[in-house]
Design an enzyme around this catalytic site. Structure first.
Site, mmCIF file in Angstrom:
data_model
loop_
_atom_site.group_PDB
_atom_site.id
_atom_site.type_symbol
_atom_site.label_atom_id
_atom_site.label_comp_id
_atom_site.label_asym_id
_atom_site.label_seq_id
_atom_site.Cartn_x
_atom_site.Cartn_y
_atom_site.Cartn_z
ATOM 1 N N GLY A 1 0.829 -1.191 0.000
ATOM 2 C CA GLY A 1 0.000 0.000 0.000
ATOM 3 C C GLY A 1 0.871 1.251 0.000
ATOM 4 O O GLY A 1 0.363 2.362 0.150
ATOM 5 N N ASN A 2 2.175 1.059 -0.147
ATOM 6 C CA ASN A 2 3.113 2.163 0.004
ATOM 7 C C ASN A 2 3.771 2.504 -1.343
ATOM 8 O O ASN A 2 4.625 1.773 -1.833
ATOM 9 C CB ASN A 2 4.165 1.747 1.049
ATOM 10 N N HIS B 1 5.917 4.745 -2.098
ATOM 11 C CA HIS B 1 7.367 4.991 -2.029
ATOM 12 C C HIS B 1 8.143 3.699 -2.242
ATOM 13 O O HIS B 1 9.182 3.670 -2.884
ATOM 14 C CB HIS B 1 7.755 5.578 -0.667
ATOM 15 N N GLU C 1 -1.527 -8.894 8.765
ATOM 16 C CA GLU C 1 -0.159 -8.883 9.310
ATOM 17 C C GLU C 1 -0.162 -9.659 10.619
ATOM 18 O O GLU C 1 -0.732 -9.202 11.614
ATOM 19 C CB GLU C 1 0.335 -7.450 9.519
ATOM 20 N N ASP D 1 8.037 -6.476 4.161
ATOM 21 C CA ASP D 1 7.748 -5.985 5.508
ATOM 22 C C ASP D 1 9.016 -5.355 6.064
ATOM 23 O O ASP D 1 10.086 -5.966 6.056
ATOM 24 C CB ASP D 1 7.241 -7.097 6.433
ATOM 25 N N PHE E 1 10.839 8.986 2.957
ATOM 26 C CA PHE E 1 9.520 8.982 3.610
ATOM 27 C C PHE E 1 9.637 8.434 5.027
ATOM 28 O O PHE E 1 10.677 7.893 5.407
ATOM 29 C CB PHE E 1 8.520 8.155 2.783
ATOM 30 N N ASP F 1 12.781 8.195 7.365
ATOM 31 C CA ASP F 1 14.027 8.561 6.672
ATOM 32 C C ASP F 1 14.735 9.808 7.220
ATOM 33 O O ASP F 1 15.958 9.791 7.370
ATOM 34 C CB ASP F 1 13.776 8.708 5.160
ATOM 35 N N LYS G 1 20.014 6.547 -1.732
ATOM 36 C CA LYS G 1 19.340 5.632 -0.796
ATOM 37 C C LYS G 1 19.297 4.226 -1.410
ATOM 38 O O LYS G 1 19.548 3.230 -0.727
ATOM 39 C CB LYS G 1 17.930 6.130 -0.456
ATOM 40 N N ARG H 1 16.270 -1.980 1.756
ATOM 41 C CA ARG H 1 15.413 -2.486 0.671
ATOM 42 C C ARG H 1 16.257 -2.879 -0.540
ATOM 43 O O ARG H 1 15.972 -3.857 -1.223
ATOM 44 C CB ARG H 1 14.384 -1.401 0.311
HETATM 45 P P1 ITT Z 1 2.868 -2.149 3.177
HETATM 46 O O1 ITT Z 1 2.850 -2.993 4.446
HETATM 47 O O2 ITT Z 1 1.528 -2.003 2.539
HETATM 48 O O3 ITT Z 1 3.929 -2.604 2.204
HETATM 49 P P2 ITT Z 1 3.709 -0.023 4.983
HETATM 50 O O4 ITT Z 1 4.095 1.416 4.714
HETATM 51 O O5 ITT Z 1 2.658 -0.291 6.016
HETATM 52 O O6 ITT Z 1 3.299 -0.653 3.555
HETATM 53 P P3 ITT Z 1 5.721 -1.529 6.515
HETATM 54 O O7 ITT Z 1 4.736 -2.102 7.457
HETATM 55 O O8 ITT Z 1 6.714 -2.439 5.891
HETATM 56 O O9 ITT Z 1 5.019 -0.818 5.259
HETATM 57 O O10 ITT Z 1 6.510 -0.338 7.139
HETATM 58 C C1 ITT Z 1 6.517 -0.027 8.525
HETATM 59 C C2 ITT Z 1 6.703 1.457 8.707
HETATM 60 O O11 ITT Z 1 8.041 1.806 8.350
HETATM 61 C C3 ITT Z 1 5.780 2.326 7.853
HETATM 62 O O12 ITT Z 1 5.420 3.473 8.607
HETATM 63 C C4 ITT Z 1 6.660 2.718 6.689
HETATM 64 O O13 ITT Z 1 6.265 3.970 6.137
HETATM 65 C C5 ITT Z 1 8.033 2.797 7.351
HETATM 66 N N1 ITT Z 1 9.093 2.492 6.383
HETATM 67 C C6 ITT Z 1 9.166 1.393 5.590
HETATM 68 N N2 ITT Z 1 10.244 1.449 4.798
HETATM 69 C C7 ITT Z 1 10.877 2.614 5.099
HETATM 70 C C8 ITT Z 1 12.017 3.263 4.601
HETATM 71 O O14 ITT Z 1 12.730 2.749 3.621
HETATM 72 N N3 ITT Z 1 12.348 4.441 5.134
HETATM 73 C C9 ITT Z 1 11.623 5.006 6.121
HETATM 74 N N4 ITT Z 1 10.531 4.470 6.646
HETATM 75 C C10 ITT Z 1 10.142 3.289 6.131
#
Ligand code: ITT
Length: 183
Positions: free
Chosen positions: A8-9, A11, A36, A64, A140, A143, A163, A169
């Site tokens: 859902g993200n 970025h 989850e 995740d 995002f 970060d 990055k 990632r």
């Molecule tokens: P999905 O589960 O739908 O993929 P999400 O944003 O909920 O999207 P996560 O549960 O994996 O994804 O992420 C946990 C939190 O960490 C969430 O608030 C993300 O925005 C943040 N996050 C994930 N990857 C990040 C990154 O590379 N840099 C900064 N924050 C990150």
């Protein structure tokens, strides 16, 4: 080659497209959602990947991710999403106000699964430090808090390309891409 990325993200999708490009893998994005489970990020990714592969009847990946802060015994870890929405970065800064140990890790786990198969997971981590202020407008979520010594910058100050050179990632997706290319 094509891979369907379930998230859902937006970025994450952009980063995935940049990272997979050099492996000749195209990314198709879908967001059906998935439960989850409580557990490690590997368990969340494996369960989610299996769930979606069976639901959509095609091979897919999920990602995740968690931020693990050593002084907080790994918190927010698998609660990173909830904590980002509720405490936000300002709340993390407050929690670490008098803390000397600033070490933290981002961990990303890619879960891959095809219908009627067992899921596979690919882990990528990156070490950094949590600053006492946010810096930078790129990236995002966490970060702008996450400082990386090699660049003397936060992820929020790095360009997308920078990055993608060093991130959690990048590492998890590269492990997956190498394995996937050999299939
Ligand atoms: P999905 O589960 O739908 O993929 P999400 O944003 O909920 O999207 P996560 O549960 O994996 O994804 O992420 C946990 C939190 O960490 C969430 O608030 C993300 O925005 C943040 N996050 C994930 N990857 C990040 C990154 O590379 N840099 C900064 N924050 C990150």
């Amino acid at each position: 080659m094509l891979v369907t990325f379930i998230t859902g993200n937006e970025h994450k999708v952009k980063e995935a497209r940049d990272i997979f490009e050099k492996f000749g893998i195209e990314v198709n994005h879908e967001n059906p959602g998935y439960p989850e489970v409580q557990g490690s990020i590997e368990e969340v990714a494996a369960y989610g990947a299996k769930y979606v592969a069976e639901k959509l009847q095609k091979p897919i990946i999920v990602d995740d991710t968690g931020l693990f802060i050593r002084a907080l015994n790994g918190f927010p870890g698998t609660y990173s999403s909830y904590v980002q929405e509720t405490l936000t970065n300002k709340g993390i800064i407050k929690l670490l106000k008098d803390e000397q140990d600033r070490y933290a890790e981002f961990r990303s786990c890619i879960g891959y699964c095809a219908p009627k198969c067992e899921p596979k997971t690919f882990l990528g981590t990156v070490a950094g430090e949590i600053l006492s202020e946010e810096r930078g407008n790129n990236g995002f979520a966490y970060d702008p808090l996450f400082y990386v010594k090699e660049y003397n910058k936060t992820f929020g100050e790095l360009t997308t390309g920078e990055k993608d050179e060093c991130s959690h990632r990048r590492k998890s997706m590269e492990k997956f891409a190498k394995w996937y290319s050999e299939q």
